[in-house]
Design a protein around this motif. Structure first.
Motif, PDB file in Angstrom:
ATOM      1  N   ASP A   1       0.830  -1.206   0.000  1.00  0.00           N
ATOM      2  CA  ASP A   1       0.000   0.000   0.000  1.00  0.00           C
ATOM      3  C   ASP A   1       0.864   1.256   0.000  1.00  0.00           C
ATOM      4  O   ASP A   1       0.577   2.214  -0.717  1.00  0.00           O
ATOM      5  CB  ASP A   1      -0.921   0.025   1.223  1.00  0.00           C
ATOM      6  N   LEU A   2       1.926   1.265   0.802  1.00  0.00           N
ATOM      7  CA  LEU A   2       2.819   2.421   0.880  1.00  0.00           C
ATOM      8  C   LEU A   2       3.433   2.725  -0.486  1.00  0.00           C
ATOM      9  O   LEU A   2       3.446   3.865  -0.935  1.00  0.00           O
ATOM     10  CB  LEU A   2       3.918   2.164   1.926  1.00  0.00           C
ATOM     11  N   GLY A   3       3.903   1.692  -1.155  1.00  0.00           N
ATOM     12  CA  GLY A   3       4.485   1.867  -2.482  1.00  0.00           C
ATOM     13  C   GLY A   3       3.470   2.368  -3.496  1.00  0.00           C
ATOM     14  O   GLY A   3       3.770   3.259  -4.301  1.00  0.00           O
ATOM     15  N   GLN A   4       2.257   1.809  -3.449  1.00  0.00           N
ATOM     16  CA  GLN A   4       1.219   2.232  -4.388  1.00  0.00           C
ATOM     17  C   GLN A   4       0.727   3.646  -4.104  1.00  0.00           C
ATOM     18  O   GLN A   4       0.488   4.424  -5.018  1.00  0.00           O
ATOM     19  CB  GLN A   4       0.036   1.262  -4.339  1.00  0.00           C
ATOM     20  N   ASP A   5       0.587   3.966  -2.816  1.00  0.00           N
ATOM     21  CA  ASP A   5       0.011   5.261  -2.441  1.00  0.00           C
ATOM     22  C   ASP A   5       1.000   6.415  -2.542  1.00  0.00           C
ATOM     23  O   ASP A   5       0.601   7.544  -2.821  1.00  0.00           O
ATOM     24  CB  ASP A   5      -0.531   5.211  -1.005  1.00  0.00           C
ATOM     25  N   SER A   6       2.294   6.142  -2.298  1.00  0.00           N
ATOM     26  CA  SER A   6       3.229   7.259  -2.206  1.00  0.00           C
ATOM     27  C   SER A   6       4.563   7.020  -2.904  1.00  0.00           C
ATOM     28  O   SER A   6       5.413   7.902  -2.890  1.00  0.00           O
ATOM     29  CB  SER A   6       3.513   7.569  -0.734  1.00  0.00           C
ATOM     30  N   ALA A   7       4.763   5.851  -3.489  1.00  0.00           N
ATOM     31  CA  ALA A   7       6.025   5.499  -4.153  1.00  0.00           C
ATOM     32  C   ALA A   7       7.210   5.519  -3.183  1.00  0.00           C
ATOM     33  O   ALA A   7       8.340   5.729  -3.597  1.00  0.00           O
ATOM     34  CB  ALA A   7       6.291   6.393  -5.360  1.00  0.00           C
ATOM     35  N   LEU A   8       6.941   5.310  -1.900  1.00  0.00           N
ATOM     36  CA  LEU A   8       8.002   5.230  -0.902  1.00  0.00           C
ATOM     37  C   LEU A   8       8.210   3.784  -0.481  1.00  0.00           C
ATOM     38  O   LEU A   8       7.257   3.007  -0.427  1.00  0.00           O
ATOM     39  CB  LEU A   8       7.642   6.041   0.351  1.00  0.00           C
ATOM     40  N   SER A   9       9.448   3.459  -0.154  1.00  0.00           N
ATOM     41  CA  SER A   9       9.731   2.162   0.455  1.00  0.00           C
ATOM     42  C   SER A   9       9.504   2.294   1.957  1.00  0.00           C
ATOM     43  O   SER A   9       9.394   3.412   2.486  1.00  0.00           O
ATOM     44  CB  SER A   9      11.181   1.754   0.180  1.00  0.00           C
TER      45      SER A   9
ATOM     46  N   GLU B   1       7.048  17.569   2.435  1.00  0.00           N
ATOM     47  CA  GLU B   1       5.810  17.447   1.655  1.00  0.00           C
ATOM     48  C   GLU B   1       5.488  15.983   1.385  1.00  0.00           C
ATOM     49  O   GLU B   1       4.323  15.566   1.476  1.00  0.00           O
ATOM     50  CB  GLU B   1       5.948  18.188   0.325  1.00  0.00           C
ATOM     51  N   THR B   2       6.518  15.203   1.086  1.00  0.00           N
ATOM     52  CA  THR B   2       6.320  13.786   0.772  1.00  0.00           C
ATOM     53  C   THR B   2       5.767  13.026   1.962  1.00  0.00           C
ATOM     54  O   THR B   2       4.803  12.269   1.832  1.00  0.00           O
ATOM     55  CB  THR B   2       7.650  13.152   0.291  1.00  0.00           C
ATOM     56  N   ILE B   3       6.354  13.228   3.148  1.00  0.00           N
ATOM     57  CA  ILE B   3       5.876  12.503   4.332  1.00  0.00           C
ATOM     58  C   ILE B   3       4.499  13.001   4.756  1.00  0.00           C
ATOM     59  O   ILE B   3       3.650  12.216   5.196  1.00  0.00           O
ATOM     60  CB  ILE B   3       6.894  12.544   5.505  1.00  0.00           C
ATOM     61  N   THR B   4       4.249  14.286   4.579  1.00  0.00           N
ATOM     62  CA  THR B   4       2.947  14.847   4.925  1.00  0.00           C
ATOM     63  C   THR B   4       1.846  14.233   4.058  1.00  0.00           C
ATOM     64  O   THR B   4       0.753  13.929   4.551  1.00  0.00           O
ATOM     65  CB  THR B   4       2.967  16.388   4.786  1.00  0.00           C
ATOM     66  N   GLU B   5       2.134  14.032   2.778  1.00  0.00           N
ATOM     67  CA  GLU B   5       1.159  13.427   1.868  1.00  0.00           C
ATOM     68  C   GLU B   5       1.053  11.915   2.062  1.00  0.00           C
ATOM     69  O   GLU B   5      -0.022  11.336   1.888  1.00  0.00           O
ATOM     70  CB  GLU B   5       1.529  13.742   0.416  1.00  0.00           C
ATOM     71  N   ALA B   6       2.161  11.274   2.422  1.00  0.00           N
ATOM     72  CA  ALA B   6       2.176   9.813   2.559  1.00  0.00           C
ATOM     73  C   ALA B   6       1.549   9.331   3.860  1.00  0.00           C
ATOM     74  O   ALA B   6       1.015   8.214   3.918  1.00  0.00           O
ATOM     75  CB  ALA B   6       3.618   9.301   2.469  1.00  0.00           C
ATOM     76  N   ALA B   7       1.600  10.142   4.908  1.00  0.00           N
ATOM     77  CA  ALA B   7       1.160   9.685   6.227  1.00  0.00           C
ATOM     78  C   ALA B   7      -0.314   9.272   6.297  1.00  0.00           C
ATOM     79  O   ALA B   7      -0.605   8.195   6.832  1.00  0.00           O
ATOM     80  CB  ALA B   7       1.486  10.740   7.284  1.00  0.00           C
ATOM     81  N   PRO B   8      -1.270  10.066   5.792  1.00  0.00           N
ATOM     82  CA  PRO B   8      -2.670   9.655   5.941  1.00  0.00           C
ATOM     83  C   PRO B   8      -3.003   8.292   5.310  1.00  0.00           C
ATOM     84  O   PRO B   8      -3.596   7.435   5.979  1.00  0.00           O
ATOM     85  CB  PRO B   8      -3.459  10.805   5.292  1.00  0.00           C
ATOM     86  N   PRO B   9      -2.613   8.030   4.056  1.00  0.00           N
ATOM     87  CA  PRO B   9      -2.935   6.696   3.522  1.00  0.00           C
ATOM     88  C   PRO B   9      -2.139   5.585   4.213  1.00  0.00           C
ATOM     89  O   PRO B   9      -2.630   4.450   4.335  1.00  0.00           O
ATOM     90  CB  PRO B   9      -2.595   6.783   2.032  1.00  0.00           C
ATOM     91  N   HIS B  10      -0.933   5.908   4.691  1.00  0.00           N
ATOM     92  CA  HIS B  10      -0.151   4.896   5.400  1.00  0.00           C
ATOM     93  C   HIS B  10      -0.827   4.508   6.712  1.00  0.00           C
ATOM     94  O   HIS B  10      -0.949   3.323   7.038  1.00  0.00           O
ATOM     95  CB  HIS B  10       1.269   5.402   5.648  1.00  0.00           C
ATOM     96  N   VAL B  11      -1.284   5.502   7.453  1.00  0.00           N
ATOM     97  CA  VAL B  11      -1.986   5.221   8.708  1.00  0.00           C
ATOM     98  C   VAL B  11      -3.250   4.418   8.429  1.00  0.00           C
ATOM     99  O   VAL B  11      -3.572   3.485   9.173  1.00  0.00           O
ATOM    100  CB  VAL B  11      -2.303   6.534   9.459  1.00  0.00           C
ATOM    101  N   ALA B  12      -3.958   4.747   7.373  1.00  0.00           N
ATOM    102  CA  ALA B  12      -5.166   3.989   7.021  1.00  0.00           C
ATOM    103  C   ALA B  12      -4.818   2.528   6.731  1.00  0.00           C
ATOM    104  O   ALA B  12      -5.546   1.612   7.121  1.00  0.00           O
ATOM    105  CB  ALA B  12      -5.860   4.629   5.816  1.00  0.00           C
TER     106      ALA B  12
END
Length: 160
Positions: free
Chosen positions: A38-46, A115-126
């Motif tokens: 999910d993290l990779g799909q939602d934010s392209a982060l490892s 900006e990246t972590i701010t955008e990635a956090a909500p879907p990651h927490v979900a």
């Protein structure tokens, strides 16, 4: 020629220990894989990207000494150095010398990283909620916390 010393009989797991071990072996990779996917799909982060960004975002001034960051994350300095290099190339973090003593380096979150972590956090927490938190009762959550803390504390004493 000397004969090898006899080895002691292994301390085989009891039935309940086997159940616990197998439950862990099934649960951990399954939960981790789903959250990482999910993290990779939602934010392209490892996972490693997210871990570094989240620790830095919660640090004073969005920065930390490399040695402190490695210790906080329970990573070797070498592993962290390679991760930081990859993240620098993407503009997420910057490595800087410590101005006050000139002996060490700090890692600082860039605007892009923030900006990246701010955008990635909500879907990651979900995702964490969906694949772990919401599946547990409050008592199970407390037990998981106690187990995680106890195991982490013991293993952290050995170093990364």
């Amino acid at each position: 020629m000397t004969e090898p010393a006899p080895t002691a009989e292994p301390a085989w797991l009891t039935e309940s220990e086997q159940r616990a071990w197998r439950a862990w072996r099934r649960m951990f990779p399954l939960v981790n894989a789903r959250i990482a996917r999910d993290l990779g799909q939602d934010s392209a982060l490892s996972e490693a990207d997210y871990d570094v960004l989240s620790v830095l975002s919660e640090s004073p001034g969005h920065r930390r000494r490399v040695s402190d960051l490695a210790e906080r994350m329970l990573w070797s300095r070498s592993r962290l150095s390679h991760q930081i290099t990859r993240m620098e190339l993407r503009g997420l973090v910057r490595r800087e010398e410590v101005a006050c003593d000139g002996r060490g380096a700090e890692v600082r979150l860039t605007e892009t990283g923030l900006e990246t972590i701010t955008e990635a956090a909500p879907p990651h927490v979900a995702s964490v909620r969906r694949h772990l938190i919401d599946l547990l009762t409050p008592a199970q959550m407390e037990a998981l916390t106690q187990l995680g803390d106890a195991i982490t504390e013991r293993l952290a004493e050995e170093g990364p």
